[in-house]
Design an enzyme around this catalytic site. Structure first.
Site, PDB file in Angstrom:
ATOM      1  CG  ASP A  79      -2.109   0.958   1.046  1.00 27.77           C
ATOM      2  OD1 ASP A  79      -2.454   1.263  -0.120  1.00 27.77           O
ATOM      3  OD2 ASP A  79      -2.665   1.418   2.051  1.00 27.77           O
ATOM      4  CE  LYS A 115      -3.092   4.863   0.619  1.00 29.14           C
ATOM      5  NZ  LYS A 115      -4.532   4.598   0.494  1.00 29.14           N
ATOM      6  CG  ASN A 160      -0.079   4.695   3.485  1.00 28.11           C
ATOM      7  OD1 ASN A 160      -0.781   5.312   4.287  1.00 28.11           O
ATOM      8  ND2 ASN A 160      -0.539   3.661   2.807  1.00 28.11           N
ATOM      9  CG  ASP A 185      -2.080   2.131   6.594  1.00 26.17           C
ATOM     10  OD1 ASP A 185      -2.273   1.071   7.229  1.00 26.17           O
ATOM     11  OD2 ASP A 185      -2.957   2.677   5.905  1.00 26.17           O
ATOM     12  CB  THR A 196      -4.814   3.245  -3.482  1.00 24.97           C
ATOM     13  OG1 THR A 196      -4.873   3.251  -2.051  1.00 24.97           O
ATOM     14  CG2 THR A 196      -5.537   4.462  -4.007  1.00 24.97           C
TER      15      THR A 196
END
Length: 503
Positions: free
Chosen positions: A164, A166, A169, A186, A205
């Protein structure tokens, strides 16, 4: 608020000891931390069940971030996070200890939430920090990407994939220094990749996921490298390489690897930077750069010495951050990600107004949380009472079933007894009839014998004993004959009666 400290023994890979002096009942404030962990995955929305608040340890005064993760109360419910997922996140966080990765301090649990006490990262998001600058040199961009790579390299050496990566984060520990320190946060979707174990999932995402996630193919550490390529593209241009008007269009662009280096966005970008992005945005995972190869790429190792001679003498190339500022504003707004605005200043004012409204909503949310806790407490009491009544009902039903079984059993025995009585009565009637018949026969035989005896007496009485005995011959014959005949008669009657009874 009842708080339970999770002992290390309940978690895999324990790194930190539990500090009992940290009391969640008193120390957390209503002040939000630098950023809450928002996840917008393809299949499910994990982030809606987690909220981050700033907290303070009473014994030391040190500040931390408290991540409240709502627990799923039952397997049938879709609200909250399953305990296995929370355990996986905590297990991974307890294995990592690196300057570019957020640190887990402690873990607590109450009736509704699991609370992760994390290192406080107060510098905000990297992209927000860069968007506030007037311009950005490639050297600065390289230094930030290098820190991201260092953190990911540490994770990949432990076979941990973040899944994840992105802008939301990628946080800054402190933004008030020239080159802030990056922290990766995260780990809600992170997984340990095991050799020989195939792992598939659809999460993350859409804008940043790798093609193998979209195609539901086996996943590995390579998925993080694709996300780093997308982040680098956005960092240098302010544009997203695969973002479409809809989520479906975005996913189609990813699977087709449909992107280009538009001259409008990359006119000031070096070829080395483009080459770095090209080698990361590769559909075949075997041909995609590994983390070690990315760290050895000339653009990461250059520090400016590999630029063309004419560029070395000039000022360092400055990348405009206006588009990056627009990109971050759109990402933080509640509007769809690809909307364009003719009057961007007007949109900025709208965002400020929305922020004020959100502040009021947070206050309402606090009151709502209190009411929600009360409702959940009442619901818990109701569930306990319902469980008790259900148990009592089950016991009553079982007892009633037993009574019905005993009643049917007694009823069956009563029926059998009636049949036995009826059969016995019928047998006794038959015996009585046979006895009557035998009595009739006995009476006839008695009369016949009496007649024979009288005839015999008459015949014997006609004879007289010559000896002159006082007892005549008839009396002697009667006595001598009557005893054997009586014995014979009794024996015959007894055998006949017994024989009839056996029948």
């Amino acid at each position: 608020m009842a708080v339970t400290v999770w002992p290390s023994g309940k978690w895999l890979g324990s790194v930190l000891k539990t500090r009992s002096s940290l009391s969640l009942a008193c120390f957390w404030t209503h002040e939000p931390a630098a950023a809450a962990a928002h996840v917008v995955p393809l299949a499910r929305a994990r982030g809606q069940f987690a909220i981050v608040k700033k907290c303070r340890e009473k014994s030391t005064g040190l500040e931390y971030a408290a991540k409240f993760i709502k627990k799923r109360q039952s397997r049938a419910s879709r609200r909250g996070v399953e305990r296995e997922e929370i355990e996986r996140e905590v297990s991974i966080l307890r294995q990592v200890l690196h300057p570019n990765v957020i640190t887990l301090h402690d873990v607590y649990e109450n009736r509704t939430d699991v609370v992760l006490i994390l290192e406080l990262v107060s510098g905000g998001e990297l992209f927000d920090f860069l968007a506030q600058k007037e311009s950005l040199s490639e050297e600065e961009a390289t230094s930030f990407i290098k820190q991201i790579l260092d953190g990911v390299n540490y994770l990949h050496t432990k076979k941990i994939a973040h899944f994840d990566l992105k802008p939301e984060n990628i946080m800054l520990l402190d933004k008030n220094i020239p080159i802030p320190h990056i922290k990766l946060i995260d780990f809600g979707l992170a997984h340990e990749i095991e050799d020989g174990v195939e792992f598939k999932n659809i999460f993350g995402t859409p804008e940043f996921v790798a093609p193998e996630i979209v195609n539901y193919e086996p996943l590995g550490l390579e998925a993080d490298m694709w996300s780093i390529g997308v982040i680098t593209y956005i960092l240098l241009s302010g544009a997203s390489p695969f973002l479409g008007d809809t989520k479906q269009e975005t996913l189609a662009n990813i699977t087709a690897v449909s992107y280009d280096f538009d001259e409008e966005f990359f006119s000031q970008t070096s070829e080395l930077a483009k080459d770095f992005i090209r080698k990361l945005l590769v559909k075949e995972t075997r041909k995609r750069l590994t983390i070690q190869e990315a760290l050895r790429h000339p653009w990461i190792m250059s520090k400016g010495e590999v630029r063309a001679p004419e560029q070395r003498q000039a000022e360092p190339t400055q990348l405009k951050t206006k588009r990056l500022r627009e990109y971050t504003l759109k990402c933080h707004s509640s509007m769809p990600p690809n909307n364009t605005y003719v009057n961007f200043e007007r949109f900025a004012h709208v965002v400020e107004d929305v922020a004020q409204v959100e502040q009021g909503c947070r206050a309402l949310a606090g009151a709502n949380d209190t009411i929600q806790d009360d409702v959940e407490a009442l619901l818990s009491i109701y569930n306990e009472k319902e469980a008790w009544y259900r148990g009592e009902n089950e016991r009553s039903r079982h007892d009633l079933s037993q009574l019905r079984y005993e009643f049917r059993k007694v009823k069956s025995l009563k029926k059998l007894l009636r049949e036995d009585i009826r059969a016995t009565g019928s047998g006794l009637g038959s015996v009585a009839r046979k006895l009557d018949h035998l009595q009739v026969q006995f009476e006839a035989l008695r009369q016949e014998l009496s007649a024979d005896l009288r005839w015999l007496e008459e015949m014997v009485g006609s004879f007289q004993l010559e000896s002159g005995s006082s007892e005549d011959l008839g009396s002697m014959c009667r006595r001598d004959a009557s005893d054997p005949l009586s014995e014979l008669f009794n024996r015959s009657c007894t055998q006949e009666v017994l024989g009839s009874l056996k029948l």
